[in-house]
Enzyme design. Structure first.
Site, mmCIF file in Angstrom:
data_model
loop_
_atom_site.group_PDB
_atom_site.id
_atom_site.type_symbol
_atom_site.label_atom_id
_atom_site.label_comp_id
_atom_site.label_asym_id
_atom_site.label_seq_id
_atom_site.Cartn_x
_atom_site.Cartn_y
_atom_site.Cartn_z
ATOM 1 C CB THR A 1 -0.858 0.006 1.281
ATOM 2 O OG1 THR A 1 -1.778 -1.055 1.202
ATOM 3 C CG2 THR A 1 -1.598 1.315 1.465
ATOM 4 N NE ARG B 1 -9.730 -5.307 3.286
ATOM 5 C CZ ARG B 1 -8.537 -4.730 3.347
ATOM 6 N NH1 ARG B 1 -8.018 -4.196 2.259
ATOM 7 N NH2 ARG B 1 -7.865 -4.689 4.464
ATOM 8 C CG ASP C 1 -5.956 1.239 6.450
ATOM 9 O OD1 ASP C 1 -5.809 0.218 5.751
ATOM 10 O OD2 ASP C 1 -5.027 2.028 6.688
ATOM 11 N N GLY D 1 -0.594 -1.168 6.891
ATOM 12 C CA GLY D 1 -0.561 -2.390 7.685
ATOM 13 C C GLY D 1 -1.851 -3.165 7.458
ATOM 14 C CG HIS D 2 -4.916 -6.417 9.452
ATOM 15 N ND1 HIS D 2 -5.638 -6.778 10.561
ATOM 16 C CD2 HIS D 2 -5.573 -6.958 8.399
ATOM 17 C CE1 HIS D 2 -6.678 -7.508 10.193
ATOM 18 N NE2 HIS D 2 -6.654 -7.640 8.892
#
Lengths: 326, 326
Positions: B180, B208, B211, B232-233
């Site tokens: 990302t 989906r 963030d 990150g996640h």
């Protein structure tokens, strides 16, 4: 205690006919009862807010589920989100079509996927795969939504992509009934949950996503602080992370009332938001509501099982809980 | 000063072949230069972050634009967001297909609509209406993205909707290159802007949304505090409003470094996030980077025009700015 629940049916000018205002008040009280039923039977806050929001989605008076407003192309695209304050799990959908209860689909996203938010056709495909109830356009469409579309000021003649900010303000003020819905509950174990659902703004661009499915924007839940659901101009609310900001302020010791006032004032100073409504349950289980718009339909059931409700500034009616009335 | 810009190319294990690591470092430095070009010519922070992220989107090594990862159905669906800290205006897209540069489309959403976020088919229709450059699946698809899809642990055999959290953790750790991208810049007038873009997580469900396009989740910009981009996640970052939390913490006097550490630690305690990377520019124009993953490709150009860059913990290379190198 069995639990506490508070719901809202959207903030706006509420310059509505008296009979519709009365019907809206019945609607928010019925939704609070629908959620409270779970709480009084030992159910979770998550179950309670899902049931309360489903009640409002199924009520054609409110702008969520059946009764969702129409976008620029007369389409019905909905946003929803549910969040569990005990573990910060969340599930939501945005710009989804043909779903009877977007909050039910949101719950399945939370419970059955590793994701937080599903958009559009992907969300609809997931719903079909999981057997979540779909709905035709005709089932979701209401005369009220059509009336709002046909009579909306600020959209006709500005069919192009550029809507000036003043048109937004105008449309908020002229849209008599925004009607986004939300619920916050605390269960007997002290867990807090929040659920929100909306059809958006009349005449919105296809694909537009507002604050309702945005964690921290239109809502947030954290057992250690409280739960918040916001309603108003979605873009303004999103830009200032209103729900998260209010909870952070409460977390640092500010009173709920002051945190809501400060949050909405910050929004208006920073991005010119035209006003907003907020419902809150703090970590002690105290429900609150706050709005600086012309009105907001709200209802809550407190620890004494009293039902409180109101719509215009200063309104605050109290009655004893009658389960049969639900 | 001309301005300051910092970019990242995603946080993850970065257990990648040396030649690809070197190419990634070239990529983030080229992106920083592409953004800095605007700043040095008196351009705005918004122009700078858009250019920097476009550079990373056009680089097939990074998971954004060309090179976006493949979802469960091998589709390419992208998220992006741009925010102007001078007025909190923002524009973004989520789950959009067939766009060459999602950050360019985000800029048009910010500049030419009253909305903040457009999803899926609505976003694509808007792009076509506005003449934003589209792309075929083949143009966005790369061998690297296909390789990641074909070799991903945790997706094969869990084709159903339920991916356990441990699978998520596993996939984060096994996905060598999340990729990302994000950029934060301050221009000569002290205005701050942030831009983010991603293809999401390999094997994600269609629809989906992570963030990256969530204001306050993956990014935030406010001239009076600073600008932040997280990586990150996505689900973990969203649940704790990481970018907004970090800025709120900085706003109350916490150092940037401590605010980033506290924010990521809060995320890990609350939702078990496996780690994250953050880039920041504070209101004084000081760039910072922070990550607790195996690595994060980052680069910044400071007030002295020195170029700083690194990838693994402890890496910090400095070289003089050479405009011709861009």
């Amino acid at each position: 205690m069995s639990g506490v629940i508070i719901v809202h049916g959207g903030a706006g000018a509420w310059d509505v006919p008296k009979d519709r205002a009365a019907a809206s008040m019945c609607g928010v009280k019925a939704a609070a009862r629908a959620g409270y039923k779970f709480l009084s039977e030992g159910g979770s806050a998550v179950d309670a807010v899902e049931a309360a929001v489903m009640s409002l989605e199924n009520n054609p008076l409110f702008n969520a589920g059946t009764g969702s407003i129409l976008n620029e192309d007369k389409g019905i695209e909905m946003d929803a989100l549910i969040m569990d304050g005990s573990n910060l799990k969340a599930g939501g959908v945005c710009s989804v079509t043909n779903i009877l209860n977007p909050i039910q689909l949101s719950r399945v996203v939370m419970d059955k996927t590793e994701h937080v938010l599903l958009a559009g056709v992907g969300a609809l495909a997931f719903a079909k795969e999981m057997g979540v109830q779909t709905a035709t356009y005709e089932e979701l469409h209401t005369e009220l939504a059509q009336y709002k579309y046909d009579n909306r000021i600020g959209i006709k003649g500005t069919k192009g992509p550029v809507l000036e900010y003043k048109d937004t303000v105008q449309s908020i003020h002229s849209d008599k009934d925004l009607g986004t819905v939300g619920a916050v509950a605390m269960d007997k174990d002290g867990h807090i949950a929040v659920a929100t659902s909306t059809g958006g703004m009349t005449g919105k661009r296809p694909g537009r996503v507002g604050d309702t499915p945005i964690i921290g924007g239109g809502m947030y839940a954290d057992d250690s602080i409280g739960g918040v659901s916001c309603t108003g101009h979605g873009e303004a609310i999103s830009k200032v992370c209103l729900a998260y900001r209010i909870l952070q302020s409460m977390s640092s010791g500010t009173s709920t009332e002051q945190a809501c006032t400060d949050g909405v004032q910050h929004m208006q100073e920073k991005v010119g938001g035209v006003g907003a409504g907020v419902i809150v349950i703090d970590k002690e289980g105290q429900p609150s509501y706050s709005f600086n718009t012309g009105g907001m339909a709200w209802a809550y059931i407190d620890k004494n099982k009293d039902i409180h409700s109101g719509m215009l500034p200063g309104d605050h009616n109290t009655e004893k809980f009658k389960p049969q009335a639900s």
